[in-house]
Write an enzyme that holds these catalytic residues in place. Structure first.
Site, PDB file in Angstrom:
ATOM      1  N   GLY A 180       0.835  -1.208   0.000  1.00 28.62           N
ATOM      2  CA  GLY A 180       0.000   0.000   0.000  1.00 28.62           C
ATOM      3  C   GLY A 180       0.858   1.242   0.000  1.00 28.62           C
ATOM      4  N   GLY A 204       1.241   4.960   1.950  1.00 24.56           N
ATOM      5  CA  GLY A 204       0.828   5.817   3.060  1.00 24.56           C
ATOM      6  C   GLY A 204       1.183   7.250   2.728  1.00 24.56           C
ATOM      7  N   GLY A 245       5.130   7.448   2.657  1.00 24.94           N
ATOM      8  CA  GLY A 245       5.919   6.529   1.844  1.00 24.94           C
ATOM      9  C   GLY A 245       5.193   5.212   1.688  1.00 24.94           C
ATOM     10  N   GLU A 246       5.946   4.230   1.192  1.00 27.66           N
ATOM     11  CA  GLU A 246       5.306   2.941   0.929  1.00 27.66           C
ATOM     12  C   GLU A 246       4.982   2.183   2.204  1.00 27.66           C
ATOM     13  OE1 GLU A 246       7.411   1.926  -3.327  1.00 27.66           O
ATOM     14  OE2 GLU A 246       8.295   1.192  -1.459  1.00 27.66           O
ATOM     15  N   MET A 276      -1.723  -7.262   8.965  1.00 25.05           N
ATOM     16  CA  MET A 276      -3.143  -7.585   8.902  1.00 25.05           C
ATOM     17  C   MET A 276      -3.422  -8.104   7.488  1.00 25.05           C
ATOM     18  SD  MET A 276      -4.189  -6.775  11.925  1.00 25.05           S
ATOM     19  CE  MET A 276      -5.937  -6.491  11.954  1.00 25.05           C
ATOM     20  N   GLY A 329      -5.970  -6.562   4.971  1.00 25.43           N
ATOM     21  CA  GLY A 329      -5.898  -5.141   4.626  1.00 25.43           C
ATOM     22  C   GLY A 329      -7.031  -4.318   5.233  1.00 25.43           C
ATOM     23  N   SER A 330      -7.351  -3.224   4.565  1.00 25.95           N
ATOM     24  CA  SER A 330      -8.329  -2.312   5.171  1.00 25.95           C
ATOM     25  C   SER A 330      -9.749  -2.843   4.972  1.00 25.95           C
ATOM     26  CB  SER A 330      -8.181  -0.914   4.606  1.00 25.95           C
ATOM     27  OG  SER A 330      -8.399  -0.968   3.230  1.00 25.95           O
ATOM     28  N   ASP A 383     -10.980  10.101  13.088  1.00 24.06           N
ATOM     29  CA  ASP A 383     -11.079   9.667  11.691  1.00 24.06           C
ATOM     30  C   ASP A 383     -11.455   8.196  11.634  1.00 24.06           C
ATOM     31  OD1 ASP A 383      -8.894   9.870   8.756  1.00 24.06           O
ATOM     32  OD2 ASP A 383     -11.073   9.829   8.994  1.00 24.06           O
ATOM     33  N   ASN A 414     -10.003   2.956   7.798  1.00 17.16           N
ATOM     34  CA  ASN A 414      -8.959   3.018   8.822  1.00 17.16           C
ATOM     35  C   ASN A 414      -9.040   1.860   9.814  1.00 17.16           C
ATOM     36  OD1 ASN A 414      -7.729   5.266   7.781  1.00 17.16           O
ATOM     37  ND2 ASN A 414      -9.150   6.669   8.797  1.00 17.16           N
TER      38      ASN A 414
END
Ligand code: AMP
Length: 957
Positions: free
Chosen positions: A606, A608, A611-612, A680, A683-684, A724, A729
């Site tokens: 992913g 961010g 950065g990566e 995780m 993922g999201s 948030d 998230n």
């Protein structure tokens, strides 16, 4: 239509005209003869009947006929004509027609017009000719013919009749034109208007009737046949008048009409009256007023009475004034308060305005809350405050304003800053003297006692220095300390209470009478302090400054007094990295430094903000290798970026909960700087749900929600406000465990693509954020609960976008108007109810995270309650269907996309479902045949189809 006859005469032939006749034209062959009509009334005719002779050319001409402004005139002739066959022995030259001509001319006295100058109107034949001249036997047939001539432009014209050998009697000729009659429409009067030539319409401008004015220019068209067409525009009655059919009548006394566009006069609003007719507004009764911006329909109001129940709390040089709203609001809702401050000397005889040195929080004038804090007063002084209540008509009232006076006396300011060092049996305290002492400080007094033994046993110590070591304390015991300063003027008040335990930690605490003087206030101290009732309001305000970093007030500049940060044993309160003067220290305190060599980066998963984000493995000495996510800080970062990047680690490192993403450590000693967290796998949450649309049982969904709520409960217990919280998230691991993530300090501002600028500045993810957080940045755990409700909705709808494609502005408006997201498809009533509870407007009405966890736990234990589905189960689908109906979706493909089932486009088309009509009666077995095997997907498609049918909607293709 109305018809006007033009003056036209044959002296001997026609009945008396309206206008004097011009002399008759000469006719040699036509004879003027009197006959009797069927009523035996004599009538005059012009006759010619030279049928026995060939080559006839007999002319009869009228005198000049004035045109009267008409462009088109009609000629109606009545005549009889003999049938040639009925006349014995007539030669073949006998005619049964005659010709009619006209000649336009400005000259009314022409005695001769050449044949060639006439313009032919028509050849006139009889509808019925007759065979016998015997009026008595009623066999004479009277013919009537009408012809018209257009585009007349000269003063008038002559008519002429040419006989070429017929037996004719002209009984009457009438010449007329048509007019559109005077009329009143939409309060505009249109005058008598002569129709145009040919078939042209004549545009006519209307005039507003008395006491009316143009709203839009009134116009109409007069048609060729004398009718009014196409009314445009209108007039409206002026203020003070109302419409009554075609006119405007004055408003009666006691009523008024303020604007021309109001339809009718209305009764005067309360506390006002109108004594005369035609009032455009009602006059306020004595003592009542109307503000300039008040609508005329609003009752007249008066200034409010004085504020009541004033309470003043003096805290050294700060005064907090509170009061109750006035008993009589004057009939208005716009009450504000203003303060006047006067400093009084001696025995209050001489008072003078306080000047600009005194500050009012939140402000001095136009206060909307019944409380104000006044700071920066002189110590040991008398002040007199006048609190006025005002409303929109206060300035209009000559009577004195509703005001109340409060007198206060300030005391010595003592502002104490404490530092502390602890050992088993001693505690060292250090403090800073008052900011603005009332004279030189003589000494400090330290009072301390064992916690819970306040009244029984306390010790007072005095020192001239601002450091003191208190010895002889019991190990592992909590003591309460307070310090005050003494000047020549006497003792000041004690600063706030500080609880300290005889341990090895080193704490910095700060208290001030009005505002904090130190930057580092541990949350531990916050929670301890706020529990003391004796704590002044000013202190609680200062605390809130720390707890809400973007509270609209900013504290005065603060001297740096920070020592080492602490994490107190057993502390469950989050410490904001900004409370550290050195943010690196926060990272050191809360994050473990990992040697870069123990990390193996495997692949990018992913991106961010900094950065990566990669996945990889971490093997720490003596531990088994684990999968980790690695966020790295891209090269070329600024100091601030590094600080912000690592702030996430110093926040995350303070948490330890199965539903909060776990920090493994950081790499800061070599580049790139990295943050290592547990990995995780799924993922999201938002992407994960979209990918697995309809695939989970409701219990699985509730399980996920329970996890998120539990993580949030943990955060709110630690006084951490996330700001948030959204499905994007939340991270999901391979066991479907959901964990709250994304804790960086800049995340809401820069990182979140959903964040939008609000009118007050600052970026906020509108769809997930509570109204009070959007409106005035009141971010609390209760606003996190609102966001949690949205996450619930996202989860149950498998990653649908909250409020779909509505714009942020529309979302804000809809929420303000009470609109809430409907239950997603197949949503149990209880879950939707819980969402609605989270979206209560009043934040105190919303459930706490602890209650949410309990509710979800109960549902998991008793899943029967999840069976009842919300009524609006298909709301979401129906919304989509509305799109369908309105023609936005016109193909099967678009429909499937709209209901998020686009993956089945091929299946549908190869099974022959190519038009929307064809899917209306699709069945589950057909879906299975098409390889739509997931129950959730089948349900979604069928309920979409069902709604289509039940709405009786015809799908527009
Ligand atoms: P971030 O900007 O920190 O939210 O991370 C960007 C993306 O990286 C996220 O949307 C996830 O897809 C992924 N990601 C971040 N942290 C993890 C993690 N601990 N495990 C798996 N994926 C992660």
């Amino acid at each position: 239509m109305c018809v006007c006859f033009l003056s036209l005469k044959y002296t001997h032939i026609f009945p008396p005209p309206c206008n004097p006749l011009t002399p008759p034209s000469l006719s040699l062959q036509w004879e003027e003869i009197s006959v009797m009509d069927e009523r035996n009334t004599p009538m005059r005719t012009y006759q010619v009947c030279n049928v026995m002779e060939a080559s006839q050319n007999n002319w009869l001409r009228t005198r000049h006929i004035a045109r009267d402004g008409a462009q088109r005139v009609y000629i109606e002739i009545k005549f009889t004509l003999r049938d040639c066959n009925s006349l014995p022995g007539v030669p073949g030259t006998c005619k049964e027609t005659f010709n009619m001509f006209y000649y336009e001319s400005n000259n009314a006295n022409l005695w001769f017009i050449k044949e060639s100058q006439y313009i032919k109107i028509d050849t006139i034949a009889a509808d019925e000719s007759f065979t016998q001249v015997d009026v008595g036997d009623r066999v004479m047939k009277l013919n009537t013919e009408v012809r018209d001539i257009s585009n007349l432009s000269k003063k008038g014209f002559y008519l002429a009749f040419q006989d070429l050998g017929a037996c004719i009697a002209l009984v009457s000729v009438r010449v007329f034109y048509k007019k559109c009659p005077l009329t009143v429409l939409n309060l505009a009067q249109f005058p008598d208007t002569v129709t145009g030539g040919d078939s042209a319409l004549v545009e006519v401008r209307g005039l507003c009737v008395n006491a009316s004015e143009e709203f839009e220019a009134p116009r109409m068209y007069c048609s060729a046949d004398g009718g009014w067409l196409v009314p445009i525009g209108r007039c409206v009655c002026k203020p003070g008048y109302e419409e009554q059919k075609d006119f405007c009548q004055p408003c009666r006394p006691g009523s008024y009409k303020a604007s021309a566009t109001d339809a009718y006069c209305t009764k005067c609003p309360p506390h006002s009256s109108s004594h005369l007719e035609r009032a455009s507004e009602c006059v306020c009764e004595k003592g009542f007023h109307r503000a300039e911006t008040d609508p005329r329909s609003m009752a007249c109001t008066r200034p409010p009475s004085a504020p009541e129940n004033t309470i003043s709390t003096v805290n050294e040089t700060c005064v907090t004034l509170e009061w109750s709203p006035p008993r009589d609001t004057g009939g208005r809702g716009d009450i504000t308060y203003s303060l006047r401050c006067r400093k009084c000397s001696g025995d209050d005889v001489k008072c003078a305005p306080c000047g600009s040195g005194v500050h009012f929080v939140p402000r001095q004038f136009g206060l909307s809350v019944a409380m104000v804090m006044v700071t920066d007063l002189q110590p040991h002084s008398n002040y007199s405050f006048t609190i006025e209540s005002l409303n929109g008509v206060s300035d209009l009232s000559p009577t004195p304003r509703g005001a109340v006076m409060v007198n206060v006396t300030t005391s010595q300011t003592v502002s104490v800053v404490l530092k502390e060092r602890r050992s088993k049996d001693s505690i060292t305290l250090a403090w800073q003297g008052p900011d603005r002492p009332n004279g030189a400080i003589v000494e400090y007094e330290v009072i301390y006692y064992e916690k819970n033994q306040r009244e029984q046993n306390y010790t007072v110590l005095k020192t001239r220095s601002n450091v003191m070591t208190v010895d002889g304390l019991k190990p592992g015991t909590t003591y309460v300390f307070r310090v005050r300063a003494r000047t020549e003027g006497g003792y000041g008040n004690y600063g706030g209470e500080i609880e300290l335990e005889t341990t090895h930690f080193y704490v910095v605490l700060s208290f001030t009478a009005c505002f904090p003087q130190g930057r580092l206030l541990t949350s531990r101290s916050v929670s301890l302090l706020s529990s003391f009732a004796s704590l002044s309001l000013s202190l609680s305000l200062s605390l809130s400054l720390f707890l809400s970093p973007i509270f609209p007030l900013s504290p005065p500049s603060l001297p740096s007094l920070c020592l080492s940060p602490v994490k107190l044993p057993g502390s469950k309160t989050y410490i904001h990295p900004h409370t550290y003067e050195d943010p690196n220290q926060a990272v050191r305190d809360f994050a473990k430094e990992i040697d870069a060599s123990s990390i193996r980066i495997e692949r990018v998963i992913g991106a961010g903000e900094f950065g990566e984000v990669c996945s990889g493995r971490l093997r720490l000495q003596g531990k088994r290798e684990i999968y980790v996510a690695i966020k790295s800080l891209k090269a070329g970062y600024s100091d601030k970026q590094r600080r912000d990047f690592l702030s996430e680690a110093s926040i995350m490192g303070q948490f330890d909960h199965p539903n909060i993403i776990r920090l493994e450590g950081v790499v800061t000693r070599c580049k790139p700087v990295m943050i290592i967290t547990e990995f995780m796998e799924n993922g999201s949450l938002d992407t994960f749900l979209k990918k697995h649309d309809g695939q989970f049982t409701v219990i699985q969904l509730v399980g996920m929600l329970r996890g998120i709520a539990s993580g949030m409960k943990y955060l709110s217990d630690m006084s951490y406000v996330h700001r948030d919280l959204a499905a994007r998230n939340i991270l999901v691991n391979s066991n479907l465990v959901c964990k709250v993530s994304d804790f960086g300090l800049s995340r809401v501002l820069e990182d979140d693509p959903e964040a939008a600028y609000t009118t007050r500045g600052g970026k906020i993810p509108i769809r997930w954020t509570s109204p009070e957080a959007i409106a005035y940045r009141k971010f609390t755990s209760a606003s996190d609960v609102w966001s949690y409700g949205i996450v619930m909705w996202e989860v149950v709808s498998y990653g649908e976008r909250p409020y779909w494609e509505m714009s942020n502005q529309d979302v804000i408006k809809a929420i303000d108007e009470g609109y809430r997201l409907p239950a997603p498809m197949d949503c149990p009533v209880v879950l939707h109810q819980l969402m609605l509870d989270c979206w209560e407007k009043g934040r105190s009405e919303r459930p706490k995270f602890g209650q949410i966890v309990t509710t979800l736990d109960k549902l998991i234990r008793n899943p029967a309650r999840l069976r009842e589905l919300a009524n609006s189960t298909h709301c979401q689908i129906q919304n989509k269907l509305l799109e369908l109906v309105s023609g936005l979706v016109s193909t099967v493909e678009e429909w499937l996309e709209a209901i998020k089932m686009g993956q089945y486009k091929e299946n549908f088309s190869s099974a022959g479902y190519v038009t929307l009509d064809s899917v209306l009666y699709i069945t589950i077995s057909e879906l299975i045949k098409m390889d739509v095997t997931l129950a959730g997907h089948q349900k979604k498609i069928l309920s979409s189809v069902q709604s289509l049918q039940t709405q009786g909607t015809h799908v527009q293709v």
